[in-house]
Design an enzyme around this catalytic site. Structure first.
Site, PDB file in Angstrom:
ATOM      1  N   ASP A 214       0.865  -1.178   0.000  1.00 29.06           N
ATOM      2  CA  ASP A 214       0.000   0.000   0.000  1.00 29.06           C
ATOM      3  C   ASP A 214       0.898   1.223   0.000  1.00 29.06           C
ATOM      4  O   ASP A 214       2.103   1.130   0.258  1.00 29.06           O
ATOM      5  CB  ASP A 214      -0.925   0.002   1.218  1.00 29.06           C
ATOM      6  CG  ASP A 214      -1.929   1.153   1.190  1.00 29.06           C
ATOM      7  OD1 ASP A 214      -2.339   1.550   0.087  1.00 29.06           O
ATOM      8  OD2 ASP A 214      -2.290   1.669   2.258  1.00 29.06           O
ATOM      9  N   SER A 215       0.293   2.379  -0.270  1.00 28.40           N
ATOM     10  CA  SER A 215       1.062   3.618  -0.270  1.00 28.40           C
ATOM     11  C   SER A 215       1.526   4.003   1.127  1.00 28.40           C
ATOM     12  O   SER A 215       2.496   4.734   1.284  1.00 28.40           O
ATOM     13  CB  SER A 215       0.224   4.757  -0.866  1.00 28.40           C
ATOM     14  OG  SER A 215      -0.944   4.947  -0.093  1.00 28.40           O
TER      15      SER A 215
ATOM     16  N   CYS B  68      -4.601  -1.157  -1.870  1.00 32.07           N
ATOM     17  CA  CYS B  68      -4.638   0.286  -2.096  1.00 32.07           C
ATOM     18  C   CYS B  68      -5.722   0.554  -3.130  1.00 32.07           C
ATOM     19  O   CYS B  68      -5.648   0.043  -4.259  1.00 32.07           O
ATOM     20  CB  CYS B  68      -3.281   0.767  -2.604  1.00 32.07           C
ATOM     21  SG  CYS B  68      -3.224   2.510  -3.076  1.00 32.07           S
TER      22      CYS B  68
ATOM     23  N   GLU C 204      -3.133   8.992   8.417  1.00 35.64           N
ATOM     24  CA  GLU C 204      -1.695   8.733   8.492  1.00 35.64           C
ATOM     25  C   GLU C 204      -1.042   9.503   9.641  1.00 35.64           C
ATOM     26  O   GLU C 204      -0.025   9.073  10.187  1.00 35.64           O
ATOM     27  CB  GLU C 204      -1.012   9.102   7.170  1.00 35.64           C
ATOM     28  CG  GLU C 204      -1.263   8.131   6.032  1.00 35.64           C
ATOM     29  CD  GLU C 204      -0.390   6.898   6.099  1.00 35.64           C
ATOM     30  OE1 GLU C 204       0.695   6.969   6.696  1.00 35.64           O
ATOM     31  OE2 GLU C 204      -0.792   5.853   5.546  1.00 35.64           O
TER      32      GLU C 204
ATOM     33  N   CYS D 106     -10.960   3.448   0.012  1.00 36.71           N
ATOM     34  CA  CYS D 106      -9.532   3.577   0.316  1.00 36.71           C
ATOM     35  C   CYS D 106      -9.318   2.804   1.605  1.00 36.71           C
ATOM     36  O   CYS D 106     -10.113   2.933   2.544  1.00 36.71           O
ATOM     37  CB  CYS D 106      -9.135   5.036   0.491  1.00 36.71           C
ATOM     38  SG  CYS D 106      -7.445   5.288   1.095  1.00 36.71           S
TER      39      CYS D 106
ATOM     40  N   HIS E  53      -7.483   3.222   3.976  1.00 32.45           N
ATOM     41  CA  HIS E  53      -7.302   4.048   5.174  1.00 32.45           C
ATOM     42  C   HIS E  53      -8.632   4.322   5.882  1.00 32.45           C
ATOM     43  O   HIS E  53      -8.681   4.489   7.095  1.00 32.45           O
ATOM     44  CB  HIS E  53      -6.678   5.400   4.804  1.00 32.45           C
ATOM     45  CG  HIS E  53      -5.224   5.352   4.483  1.00 32.45           C
ATOM     46  ND1 HIS E  53      -4.739   4.804   3.325  1.00 32.45           N
ATOM     47  CD2 HIS E  53      -4.141   5.781   5.173  1.00 32.45           C
ATOM     48  CE1 HIS E  53      -3.421   4.916   3.309  1.00 32.45           C
ATOM     49  NE2 HIS E  53      -3.042   5.501   4.423  1.00 32.45           N
TER      50      HIS E  53
END
Length: 273
Positions: free
Chosen positions: A10-11, A73, A151, A185, A187
């Site tokens: 993932d990013s 992702c 994040e 997403c 996240h």
């Protein structure tokens, strides 16, 4: 090959929602996770740049013995679409498992999609839903700040900044009277309680990471690639930026302390880029 690891990338840290579900569903599997935390977020980059990053992430994972690769992702999955560049081992993105789940859950045929700017611009979720069910209604909304907030640890249900941003993003899609919302997403599930509070209890939330973990289990079983180990598998994490920041913030994603070794990786050198 059965006892090779499952590779996940993932990013940043969003893919840990997939890792957590993989650990639950497949407790005997080893997992190697690469988080490209030095270049997060991917969602604001061009499709060409995102694809290049994804190929570099896969090249990193291929240094190890992996029997399956998961692009945990939404942005990468949207750009890759149904033409993956990995063909010699099973490869999964997060779009199609999430779409299947959303289409199965909705009662009103009205589905909402939230994601990064790149994901929403690609129309990947929308196209996948309407290909299956042309009579469905799909509402979309880009939520670019969510990745930054998550994040950086702004994940508390009562955080006024996160709630203010969430209300601005979610109000337009709520007004479309969707009964199912895809958190497009990986996240976003970290703040699912806040998203659910704003959308209302009658709106089902779909986590692509969790749905993809279920798909991975099915895929490995069909190809006779499930581990035959009896001991518990282990997680190994690699990140392209700070190990300490990753370890600290990862607890928000896993809702527990990181279990497994965490290493800093120079992706340019180790991926051969």
């Amino acid at each position: 090959m059965k006892n090779d690891a499952i590779g996940v990338f993932d990013s940043g840290m969003g893919g840990l929602t997939t890792v957590k579900e993989l650990n639950r569903l497949l407790p005997h599997e080893n997992i190697i996770y690469f988080g490209d935390t030095a270049r997060v977020p991917y969602g604001s980059r061009s499709p060409e740049t995102i694809l290049r990053y994804a190929k570099e992430d896969v090249a990193f994972l291929r240094q190890y013995q992996v029997k399956m690769i998961i692009a945990a992702c939404g942005t990468v999955s949207s750009i890759v679409g149904d033409q993956p560049f990995v063909t010699d081992v099973p490869f999964a993105g997060v779009i199609y498992p999430a779409v299947e789940a959303a289409c199965a859950v909705t009662k009103t045929k009205r589905i909402g999609i939230i994601g990064t700017s790149a994901t929403i611009k690609s129309k990947s979720y929308e196209k996948a839903i309407l290909q299956r069910h042309p009579d469905f209604f799909v509402a979309t909304q880009a939520c670019p700040l969510f990745v930054h907030l998550v994040e950086n640890g702004y994940t508390d249900f009562n955080n006024p900044v996160t709630r203010l941003v969430a209300e601005e993003y979610l109000t337009p899609i709520k007004e479309q009277k969707v009964d199912t919302l895809v958190l497009g997403c990986t996240h976003y599930p970290v703040i699912a309680d806040l998203i659910g509070d704003i959308m209302g209890r009658d709106v089902a939330l779909i986590s692509p990471g969790a749905e993809t973990a279920g798909y991975a289990k099915k895929c490995l079983a069909e190809q006779n690639l499930l581990s035959d180990r009896t001991e518990k598998g282990k997680n190994t994490y690699y990140v392209s930026d700070s190990v300490s920041l990753f370890t600290e913030n990862a607890a928000h994603f896993l809702q527990e302390e990181v279990s497994g070794a965490v290493y800093q990786s120079s992706w340019q050198k180790e991926a051969g880029c």
